[in-house]
Scaffold this motif. Sequence first.
Motif, PDB file in Angstrom:
ATOM      1  N   GLU A   1      46.610  73.630  89.529  1.00 39.52           N
ATOM      2  CA  GLU A   1      47.997  73.501  89.970  1.00 39.52           C
ATOM      3  C   GLU A   1      48.783  74.776  89.708  1.00 39.52           C
ATOM      4  OE1 GLU A   1      49.076  71.120  91.751  1.00 39.52           O
ATOM      5  OE2 GLU A   1      47.217  69.981  91.602  1.00 39.52           O
ATOM      6  N   VAL A   2      48.532  75.399  88.555  1.00 38.91           N
ATOM      7  CA  VAL A   2      49.219  76.667  88.245  1.00 38.91           C
ATOM      8  C   VAL A   2      48.786  77.755  89.219  1.00 38.91           C
ATOM      9  CG1 VAL A   2      49.539  78.469  86.499  1.00 38.91           C
ATOM     10  CG2 VAL A   2      49.479  76.064  85.817  1.00 38.91           C
ATOM     11  N   LEU A   3      47.505  77.781  89.545  1.00 36.81           N
ATOM     12  CA  LEU A   3      46.998  78.771  90.487  1.00 36.81           C
ATOM     13  C   LEU A   3      47.606  78.569  91.871  1.00 36.81           C
ATOM     14  CD1 LEU A   3      45.056  81.126  90.995  1.00 36.81           C
ATOM     15  CD2 LEU A   3      43.253  79.449  91.446  1.00 36.81           C
ATOM     16  N   ILE A   4      47.716  77.309  92.309  1.00 31.43           N
ATOM     17  CA  ILE A   4      48.316  77.025  93.611  1.00 31.43           C
ATOM     18  C   ILE A   4      49.774  77.478  93.643  1.00 31.43           C
ATOM     19  CG2 ILE A   4      49.039  75.161  95.157  1.00 31.43           C
ATOM     20  CD1 ILE A   4      46.519  73.659  94.349  1.00 31.43           C
ATOM     21  N   LEU A   5      50.515  77.164  92.578  1.00 32.28           N
ATOM     22  CA  LEU A   5      51.918  77.571  92.521  1.00 32.28           C
ATOM     23  C   LEU A   5      52.059  79.084  92.536  1.00 32.28           C
ATOM     24  CD1 LEU A   5      53.356  75.050  89.896  1.00 32.28           C
ATOM     25  CD2 LEU A   5      53.967  75.195  92.300  1.00 32.28           C
ATOM     26  N   ALA A   6      51.163  79.785  91.818  1.00 32.83           N
ATOM     27  CA  ALA A   6      51.235  81.242  91.774  1.00 32.83           C
ATOM     28  C   ALA A   6      50.952  81.846  93.150  1.00 32.83           C
ATOM     29  CB  ALA A   6      50.247  81.777  90.746  1.00 32.83           C
ATOM     30  N   ILE A   7      49.935  81.318  93.832  1.00 35.44           N
ATOM     31  CA  ILE A   7      49.582  81.859  95.148  1.00 35.44           C
ATOM     32  C   ILE A   7      50.680  81.589  96.167  1.00 35.44           C
ATOM     33  CG2 ILE A   7      47.930  81.702  97.054  1.00 35.44           C
ATOM     34  CD1 ILE A   7      45.771  81.086  94.970  1.00 35.44           C
ATOM     35  N   VAL A   8      51.207  80.360  96.167  1.00 36.82           N
ATOM     36  CA  VAL A   8      52.288  80.032  97.098  1.00 36.82           C
ATOM     37  C   VAL A   8      53.529  80.858  96.780  1.00 36.82           C
ATOM     38  CG1 VAL A   8      53.833  78.205  97.887  1.00 36.82           C
ATOM     39  CG2 VAL A   8      51.421  77.709  97.535  1.00 36.82           C
TER      40      VAL A   8
END
Length: 281
Positions: free
Chosen positions: A122-129
């Motif tokens: 979830e943290v990775l998704i938020l960072a990429i978005v």
Amino acid sequence: MRVWRRLRNDPAGMVCLCFLLAVAALALCAPLTAPWDPTAIDVRNKFAAWSLAHPLGTDQLGRDVLSRLIWGGRATLGFSLLTMGITLVIGSGLGIVAGFCRGKVDETIMRFCDVMMSFPSEVLILAIVGMLGPGLGNVVIASVIAKWPWYSRMVRSVVMQYTDVNYVRFARVAGCGMWHIFRRHLLPGALGEIIVLATLDTGAVILSVSALSFLGLGVQPPTAEWGAMLSDAKDIMSMYPQQMLPAGMTILLVVAAFNFLGDSLRDALDPAHTTLQGVSL
């Protein structure tokens, strides 16, 4: 055919399958099934009660909630299934290659997966978005990047189980080519496991897509989407709590249906699992 017969004899699985097909059909035929334009604003008719004209009422801008719910299914389900499809192709493909080839190929793919899985998804998704900018297209890209390593590992373990069975060893000794072994032996054996994993994880992808839209990082106004509908409703939740119900209950029911369907598919593809559940050790 045997799998379909087993699934047909599972009432919970059939109910979930029919429900999901009905939701998908409504969303796919939204121009025909939605009674109103989902973006049409009528502030004089805002917060209208449930009626025959507006079965689920209207929101703070006078837009028909049922129409937005139907059109929102296109965005939520469509992009969630697209995410799962791309993730399956990339993750399963690399997992099959790693599990079948072993050696340096396996080491390279698995070490790269370890690096990607060291970050919370979830943290990775938020960072990429956050780097790419808001939008459902970027949400799909971020979700695929975050999820494919997990699928590669899971599919690799499944493939490694099948590569050690006697009929695959015999095929290798008999001189069968890699593609023949993969097509005739590995893929049919692993396909059921992959389908079950994908079905169970689709609910998690729907929650992820809806959560990002809820935070304003997914679909942008005025496009209808279930998470965005919840985000709009939260601002007036204390005065009109019923605005939270349509989108919230739809997400809950669809995610639960995918989870129950995954369990039913697992039992249909592996009847021994159902038998073992009734055995006391």
